[in-house]
Scaffold this active site. Structure first.
Site, PDB file in Angstrom:
ATOM      1  N   THR A 149       0.836  -1.195   0.000  1.00  0.00           N
ATOM      2  CA  THR A 149       0.000   0.000   0.000  1.00  0.00           C
ATOM      3  C   THR A 149       0.870   1.244   0.000  1.00  0.00           C
ATOM      4  O   THR A 149       1.977   1.239   0.516  1.00  0.00           O
ATOM      5  CB  THR A 149      -0.956   0.026   1.209  1.00  0.00           C
ATOM      6  OG1 THR A 149      -1.653   1.277   1.221  1.00  0.00           O
ATOM      7  CG2 THR A 149      -0.221  -0.127   2.519  1.00  0.00           C
ATOM      8  N   ARG A 150       0.351   2.286  -0.625  1.00  0.00           N
ATOM      9  CA  ARG A 150       0.999   3.599  -0.526  1.00  0.00           C
ATOM     10  C   ARG A 150      -0.031   4.657  -0.154  1.00  0.00           C
ATOM     11  O   ARG A 150       0.128   5.834  -0.426  1.00  0.00           O
ATOM     12  CB  ARG A 150       1.735   3.951  -1.824  1.00  0.00           C
ATOM     13  CG  ARG A 150       0.853   3.963  -3.049  1.00  0.00           C
ATOM     14  CD  ARG A 150       1.666   4.149  -4.308  1.00  0.00           C
ATOM     15  NE  ARG A 150       0.961   3.661  -5.471  1.00  0.00           N
ATOM     16  CZ  ARG A 150       0.307   4.436  -6.336  1.00  0.00           C
ATOM     17  NH1 ARG A 150       0.268   5.738  -6.186  1.00  0.00           N
ATOM     18  NH2 ARG A 150      -0.311   3.903  -7.369  1.00  0.00           N
ATOM     19  N   HIS A 157      -8.368   2.705   4.445  1.00  0.00           N
ATOM     20  CA  HIS A 157      -9.754   2.967   4.815  1.00  0.00           C
ATOM     21  C   HIS A 157     -10.482   1.623   4.897  1.00  0.00           C
ATOM     22  O   HIS A 157      -9.893   0.565   4.743  1.00  0.00           O
ATOM     23  CB  HIS A 157     -10.398   3.919   3.806  1.00  0.00           C
ATOM     24  CG  HIS A 157      -9.745   5.283   3.795  1.00  0.00           C
ATOM     25  ND1 HIS A 157      -9.801   6.127   4.882  1.00  0.00           N
ATOM     26  CD2 HIS A 157      -8.999   5.914   2.856  1.00  0.00           C
ATOM     27  CE1 HIS A 157      -9.128   7.239   4.598  1.00  0.00           C
ATOM     28  NE2 HIS A 157      -8.633   7.136   3.379  1.00  0.00           N
ATOM     29  N   HIS A 174      -9.911  -1.223   2.131  1.00  0.00           N
ATOM     30  CA  HIS A 174      -8.705  -2.050   2.163  1.00  0.00           C
ATOM     31  C   HIS A 174      -8.600  -2.860   3.447  1.00  0.00           C
ATOM     32  O   HIS A 174      -8.018  -3.939   3.466  1.00  0.00           O
ATOM     33  CB  HIS A 174      -7.464  -1.195   1.899  1.00  0.00           C
ATOM     34  CG  HIS A 174      -7.391  -0.752   0.467  1.00  0.00           C
ATOM     35  ND1 HIS A 174      -7.446   0.566   0.097  1.00  0.00           N
ATOM     36  CD2 HIS A 174      -7.331  -1.466  -0.681  1.00  0.00           C
ATOM     37  CE1 HIS A 174      -7.400   0.647  -1.228  1.00  0.00           C
ATOM     38  NE2 HIS A 174      -7.334  -0.575  -1.722  1.00  0.00           N
ATOM     39  N   ARG A 226      -7.575  -3.626  -7.640  1.00  0.00           N
ATOM     40  CA  ARG A 226      -7.774  -2.993  -8.948  1.00  0.00           C
ATOM     41  C   ARG A 226      -6.699  -1.942  -9.170  1.00  0.00           C
ATOM     42  O   ARG A 226      -6.305  -1.234  -8.252  1.00  0.00           O
ATOM     43  CB  ARG A 226      -9.150  -2.336  -8.979  1.00  0.00           C
ATOM     44  CG  ARG A 226     -10.265  -3.342  -9.011  1.00  0.00           C
ATOM     45  CD  ARG A 226     -11.591  -2.740  -8.634  1.00  0.00           C
ATOM     46  NE  ARG A 226     -11.849  -1.433  -9.217  1.00  0.00           N
ATOM     47  CZ  ARG A 226     -12.899  -1.142  -9.975  1.00  0.00           C
ATOM     48  NH1 ARG A 226     -13.775  -2.065 -10.260  1.00  0.00           N
ATOM     49  NH2 ARG A 226     -13.083   0.072 -10.423  1.00  0.00           N
TER      50      ARG A 226
END
Ligand SMILES: [Zn+2]
Length: 379
Positions: free
Chosen positions: A190-191, A195, A198, A284
């Site tokens: 993740t970057r 929320h 995720h 996605r």
């Protein structure tokens, strides 16, 4: 509680062995010609040192580069998705060079094996699927020096980790997994702040494996991404309140973003395999930017490899949302209701709320996370 496992029960590193390119500072290194690395090259160097890029032992030579760019494999036939190269303005004179970061601090020595020309537009087209210099990864390739310098590296000074408390090399994450009795571990790249959407994906994945590695990328990103320090604080409050301590490890992934979308998804999965992850979440538009890639391209690209080639198993997810009618988080795969029942906020809308000091709905974002972001916006 699961019983203690040994590291040999974890997935094997890519190519079979975890590479270690750290070593003593060699004599005479101060007298060598110095090549100064960009921040992206420094983070690649550090990942070469730790084995995060196993089986690579240095910056790529022409054979590996050609085959990776054209066929997504190393010269040895092993799957690999992106070049790991060092750009220089001219060929060095000696057989060894010292590698320095921008401040001038020497980090490593490289034994020169190869210096070669490369075609920037072809690299852009093949790796980023566009020649458009508005793409940040492509712009970076175009701005590079014109030659690639290849050779094995020996790293005697590691990059200062931006978050020392979250710094763990692959052999360290593997040790933690084994100590906790995890055999099957899913990695989450993740970057962004996490929320509810995720959080849901990571928990769905965790339901089927032993442990979850939340592995935020803390290397160089675009300037408009949420700063890493803010994200790290947001992960901390989220984990404290909403994840069981013994099932999750959060650790920093020191890579720089390339924004290569599908190819970067493969590259990210292979790196996480080296950290000991048997599974890897691909959502996605993984590692995408703008509208350069199709929504599912980063999932479809996995079909271009035989399953055994990567070994690490991708877990594909749809966009998720809170559905009022279902009364839970869901995706288009699991919820029959229409958009009117779904709590959806655009990125722009979320930023507006946070900048205005307002909490987004709790179905969208945990209030603890939103408060960290609001504080960051105020500063
Ligand atoms: Zn529903």
């Amino acid at each position: 509680m699961p019983s203690l496992t040994t590291e040999s029960q974890l997935i094997r590193p890519h190519g079979g062995e975890l590479v270690d390119r750290t070593g003593e500072r060699p004599e005479g290194v101060d007298a060598l010609e110095v090549v100064t690395l960009t921040p992206r090259e420094v983070s690649d160097l550090d990942m070469l040192a730790s084995g995060a890029l196993s089986p690579l032992t240095g910056f790529m030579g022409l054979d590996d580069y050609e085959r990776v760019v054209e066929e997504m494999h190393l010269a040895s036939g092993l799957a690999w998705a992106l070049p790991v190269c060092l750009a220089v303005p001219e060929a060095p004179r000696g057989g060894r060079v010292a590698l320095a970061e921008g401040s001038g601090r020497l980090l490593a020595v490289l034994g020169v094996e190869d210096v070669y020309e490369y075609d920037k537009e072809r690299e852009a087209e093949r790796c980023f699927a566009t020649r458009d210099d508005a793409h940040p990864g492509v712009a970076r390739v175009y701005a590079q020096h014109d030659l690639y310098l290849a050779g094995k590296v020996t790293v005697f000074e590691r990059q200062q980790p931006s978050f020392p408390e979250l710094h763990r090399d692959p052999h360290e994450t593997r040790r933690v997994f084994a100590e906790r009795g995890w055999k099957r571990v899913v990695g989450f790249q993740t970057r962004n702040p996490i929320h509810r959407a995720h959080e849901y994906l990571t928990k769905c994945a965790l339901e089927t494996v032993d442990g979850l590695l939340i592995h935020p990328l803390v290397g160089e990103t675009k300037s408009d991404d949420v700063p890493a320090g803010v994200r790290v604080e947001a992960y901390r409050v989220l984990l404290e309140r909403y994840y069981p301590e013994g099932r999750v490890l959060v650790s920093a992934f020191p890579a720089a973003m390339r924004y290569a979308g599908p190819r970067e998804a493969i590259w990210h999965a292979i790196c996480r395999k080296n950290y000991g992850c048997s599974h890897f979440i691909v959502g996605r538009d993984h590692a995408g930017v703008g509208d350069y890639y199709g929504t599912y391209d980063a999932q479809l690209i996995f079909d271009e490899f035989e399953p055994h080639e990567l070994d690490v198993e991708p877990m594909f997810f749809e966009h998720s949302f809170w559905c009022r009618a279902c009364g839970q988080m869901a995706t288009a795969k699991t919820c029959p209701h229409g958009g009117d029942d779904h709590v959806f906020l655009s990125g722009t809308k979320v930023r507006e709320l946070l900048a205005g000091g307002q909490l987004p709905p709790s179905e969208f974002s945990r209030p603890e996370v939103a408060e960290v972001l609001i504080r960051a916006y105020r500063q």
